[in-house]
Write a protein that holds these residues in place. Structure first.
Motif, PDB file in Angstrom:
ATOM      1  N   THR A  44      -3.614  -7.424  19.488  1.00 40.05           N
ATOM      2  CA  THR A  44      -4.583  -8.243  18.760  1.00 40.05           C
ATOM      3  C   THR A  44      -4.145  -8.467  17.318  1.00 40.05           C
ATOM      4  N   PHE A  45      -3.653  -7.412  16.676  1.00 38.71           N
ATOM      5  CA  PHE A  45      -3.194  -7.537  15.293  1.00 38.71           C
ATOM      6  C   PHE A  45      -2.048  -8.535  15.188  1.00 38.71           C
ATOM      7  N   TRP A  46      -0.999  -8.377  15.993  1.00 39.02           N
ATOM      8  CA  TRP A  46       0.159  -9.257  15.875  1.00 39.02           C
ATOM      9  C   TRP A  46      -0.184 -10.688  16.274  1.00 39.02           C
ATOM     10  N   ASP A  47      -1.138 -10.874  17.178  1.00 41.15           N
ATOM     11  CA  ASP A  47      -1.597 -12.229  17.488  1.00 41.15           C
ATOM     12  C   ASP A  47      -2.213 -12.889  16.256  1.00 41.15           C
ATOM     13  N   SER A  48      -2.958 -12.117  15.467  1.00 43.91           N
ATOM     14  CA  SER A  48      -3.580 -12.681  14.268  1.00 43.91           C
ATOM     15  C   SER A  48      -2.523 -13.028  13.218  1.00 43.91           C
ATOM     16  N   VAL A  49      -1.480 -12.194  13.100  1.00 45.02           N
ATOM     17  CA  VAL A  49      -0.383 -12.506  12.178  1.00 45.02           C
ATOM     18  C   VAL A  49       0.307 -13.790  12.613  1.00 45.02           C
ATOM     19  N   THR A  50       0.606 -13.894  13.891  1.00 43.90           N
ATOM     20  CA  THR A  50       1.283 -15.075  14.414  1.00 43.90           C
ATOM     21  C   THR A  50       0.448 -16.330  14.208  1.00 43.90           C
ATOM     22  N   ALA A  51      -0.852 -16.234  14.449  1.00 43.16           N
ATOM     23  CA  ALA A  51      -1.729 -17.388  14.258  1.00 43.16           C
ATOM     24  C   ALA A  51      -1.693 -17.862  12.812  1.00 43.16           C
ATOM     25  N   THR A  52      -1.673 -16.930  11.867  1.00 45.16           N
ATOM     26  CA  THR A  52      -1.622 -17.286  10.450  1.00 45.16           C
ATOM     27  C   THR A  52      -0.266 -17.877  10.100  1.00 45.16           C
ATOM     28  N   GLN A  53       0.794 -17.292  10.602  1.00 44.93           N
ATOM     29  CA  GLN A  53       2.129 -17.834  10.348  1.00 44.93           C
ATOM     30  C   GLN A  53       2.262 -19.262  10.878  1.00 44.93           C
ATOM     31  N   GLY A  59      -2.236 -14.214   1.871  1.00 51.46           N
ATOM     32  CA  GLY A  59      -2.659 -12.835   2.088  1.00 51.46           C
ATOM     33  C   GLY A  59      -3.673 -12.803   3.221  1.00 51.46           C
ATOM     34  N   MET A  60      -3.329 -12.127   4.315  1.00 53.08           N
ATOM     35  CA  MET A  60      -4.134 -12.150   5.534  1.00 53.08           C
ATOM     36  C   MET A  60      -4.807 -10.812   5.801  1.00 53.08           C
ATOM     37  N   ASP A  61      -6.113 -10.823   6.040  1.00 53.41           N
ATOM     38  CA  ASP A  61      -6.855  -9.640   6.447  1.00 53.41           C
ATOM     39  C   ASP A  61      -7.137  -9.722   7.941  1.00 53.41           C
ATOM     40  N   GLY A  62      -6.794  -8.666   8.675  1.00 50.53           N
ATOM     41  CA  GLY A  62      -7.010  -8.661  10.117  1.00 50.53           C
ATOM     42  C   GLY A  62      -7.365  -7.269  10.619  1.00 50.53           C
ATOM     43  N   TYR A  63      -8.486  -7.167  11.327  1.00 50.41           N
ATOM     44  CA  TYR A  63      -8.984  -5.884  11.819  1.00 50.41           C
ATOM     45  C   TYR A  63      -9.322  -5.969  13.304  1.00 50.41           C
ATOM     46  N   PRO A  64      -8.460  -5.473  14.190  1.00 55.24           N
ATOM     47  CA  PRO A  64      -8.815  -5.430  15.614  1.00 55.24           C
ATOM     48  C   PRO A  64     -10.112  -4.673  15.879  1.00 55.24           C
ATOM     49  N   TYR A  65     -10.421  -3.680  15.063  1.00 54.54           N
ATOM     50  CA  TYR A  65     -11.677  -2.947  15.223  1.00 54.54           C
ATOM     51  C   TYR A  65     -12.869  -3.896  15.158  1.00 54.54           C
ATOM     52  N   PHE A  66     -12.881  -4.797  14.176  1.00 58.26           N
ATOM     53  CA  PHE A  66     -13.992  -5.730  14.036  1.00 58.26           C
ATOM     54  C   PHE A  66     -13.931  -6.869  15.052  1.00 58.26           C
ATOM     55  N   GLN A  67     -12.807  -6.949  15.770  1.00 55.22           N
ATOM     56  CA  GLN A  67     -12.710  -7.900  16.875  1.00 55.22           C
ATOM     57  C   GLN A  67     -13.057  -7.220  18.204  1.00 55.22           C
ATOM     58  N   ASN A  68     -13.662  -6.036  18.090  1.00 53.08           N
ATOM     59  CA  ASN A  68     -14.178  -5.308  19.251  1.00 53.08           C
ATOM     60  C   ASN A  68     -13.089  -4.938  20.252  1.00 53.08           C
ATOM     61  N   THR A 112      -9.462 -13.779   5.467  1.00 47.13           N
ATOM     62  CA  THR A 112      -9.328 -13.381   6.860  1.00 47.13           C
ATOM     63  C   THR A 112      -8.420 -14.372   7.585  1.00 47.13           C
ATOM     64  N   TRP A 113      -7.780 -13.896   8.640  1.00 54.02           N
ATOM     65  CA  TRP A 113      -6.901 -14.813   9.380  1.00 54.02           C
ATOM     66  C   TRP A 113      -7.704 -15.962   9.976  1.00 54.02           C
ATOM     67  N   THR A 114      -8.985 -15.716  10.285  1.00 52.97           N
ATOM     68  CA  THR A 114      -9.814 -16.773  10.846  1.00 52.97           C
ATOM     69  C   THR A 114     -10.055 -17.887   9.834  1.00 52.97           C
ATOM     70  N   ALA A 115     -10.112 -17.530   8.544  1.00 56.30           N
ATOM     71  CA  ALA A 115     -10.263 -18.554   7.507  1.00 56.30           C
ATOM     72  C   ALA A 115      -8.977 -19.351   7.338  1.00 56.30           C
ATOM     73  N   TRP A 116      -7.828 -18.668   7.423  1.00 56.94           N
ATOM     74  CA  TRP A 116      -6.558 -19.361   7.243  1.00 56.94           C
ATOM     75  C   TRP A 116      -6.313 -20.395   8.348  1.00 56.94           C
ATOM     76  N   VAL A 117      -6.732 -20.121   9.560  1.00 58.75           N
ATOM     77  CA  VAL A 117      -6.445 -21.057  10.654  1.00 58.75           C
ATOM     78  C   VAL A 117      -7.463 -22.190  10.735  1.00 58.75           C
ATOM     79  N   ASP A 118      -8.471 -22.177   9.866  1.00 60.42           N
ATOM     80  CA  ASP A 118      -9.461 -23.248   9.815  1.00 60.42           C
ATOM     81  C   ASP A 118      -8.862 -24.443   9.065  1.00 60.42           C
ATOM     82  N   PRO A 119      -8.706 -25.596   9.714  1.00 61.99           N
ATOM     83  CA  PRO A 119      -8.094 -26.754   9.045  1.00 61.99           C
ATOM     84  C   PRO A 119      -8.810 -27.173   7.766  1.00 61.99           C
ATOM     85  N   ALA A 120     -10.071 -26.828   7.636  1.00 59.54           N
ATOM     86  CA  ALA A 120     -10.823 -27.210   6.435  1.00 59.54           C
ATOM     87  C   ALA A 120     -10.285 -26.531   5.184  1.00 59.54           C
TER      88      ALA A 120
END
Length: 286
Positions: free
Chosen positions: A197-206, A179-188, A159-167
């Motif tokens: 929301t989708f492109w923000d998650s791509v940008t955050a991962t990039q 490989g990034m998984d991102g679902y605006p549906y699950f982000q309510n 998930t993109w949330t895992a990729w942006v975690d410094p750990a």
């Protein structure tokens, strides 16, 4: 696949344009009745994807040994001219060894031209099923094996949330691509805001990828299922999400839509229903 969070602020980056990006679908190894896909079943699936207006000739498979995935799918891929983003499941040592053996056997039997790339693990970090250093070592291990035959890229899906975690930085270092998984549906997210929301998650991962390519390995919108905050599952919204996201993404990033077909799941993201018919047909892009 399921996660909810919001981005407070994301620095803008430009997405490179290319006419050579991969566009594909996630495809499961089982049929409606739970049986494993035969080579004939894989051939049918690949031909259905090729017949879409976008002429899809790339697929992402989740595992290599489960359901004899590669043993059955690779001949179908070669026959139909389909490239496979290969999945290697990492959890439990016996399973991991079986996965590597299945990939090695497929390469020895059919060469490696059918391989688009290899992903080691899927959302392991998001689920907390492993740690970054262990996963990084598995990526190095698989890369060393496949590079005996072909210098294909080897990465990881999360998930993109895992990729942006410094750990989890060690996995970024080990991966050739993210490989990034991102679902605006699950982000309510309401459908009107889903593309942003989708492109923000791509940008955050990039922004954390260190210049490595980011592939969207899962995204989509459910055709049925419960509400998720402001997100409403429906065929109409699935079409809107496709038109808003897929049509742009095909020109800007490697992307694998979720999903070719799913069965009795809720929410259901399948583009083809249980009878093999398209749930919606507005899959052409302007």
């Amino acid at each position: 696949m399921r996660f909810t969070t919001t981005l407070a602020a994301v620095a803008a980056v430009s997405l490179p344009f290319s006419s050579a990006f991969n566009k594909g679908f996630n495809v499961a190894a089982t049929n409606i009745d739970g049986s494993c896909k035969t080579t004939g079943d894989w051939t049918t699936a690949f031909n259905k994807l090729k017949a879409l207006p976008q002429k899809i000739t790339s697929v992402r498979l989740y595992a290599s040994s489960d359901c004899n995935t590669l043993a059955n799918a690779v001949p179908a891929a070669i026959k139909t001219g389909t490239k496979i983003l290969v999945g290697v499941w990492t959890e439990d040592q016996t399973h991991y060894t079986n996965e590597k053996n299945a990939l090695e056997a497929a390469i020895k039997a059919h060469g490696s031209d059918w391989i688009l790339a290899v992903t080691v693990g899927s959302e392991d970090l998001y689920r907390g099923d492993t740690d970054a250093n262990t996963l990084a070592n598995q990526i190095y291990d698989v890369r060393g094996m496949v590079h005996q035959w072909n210098n294909v890229q080897v990465g990881h899906v999360d998930t993109w949330t895992a990729w942006v975690d410094p750990a989890n930085a060690a996995v970024i270092t080990a991966s050739d691509f993210l490989g990034m998984d991102g679902y605006p549906y699950f982000q309510n997210t309401a459908i009107k805001d889903a593309a942003t929301t989708f492109w923000d998650s791509v940008t955050a991962t990039q922004n954390v990828a260190g210049g490595k390519k980011v592939w969207v390995t899962e995204t989509g919108w459910p055709v049925s299922g419960p509400k998720s905050g402001a997100a409403v599952a429906s065929s109409a919204n699935a079409v809107k999400y496709w038109n808003q996201v897929a049509c742009k993404a095909f020109k800007q990033i490697d992307i694998f839509w979720y999903v070719y077909q799913d069965y009795s799941e809720s929410p259901s993201f399948g583009i083809f229903d249980n009878t093999g018919n398209a749930i919606y047909d507005k899959v052409a892009c302007p």
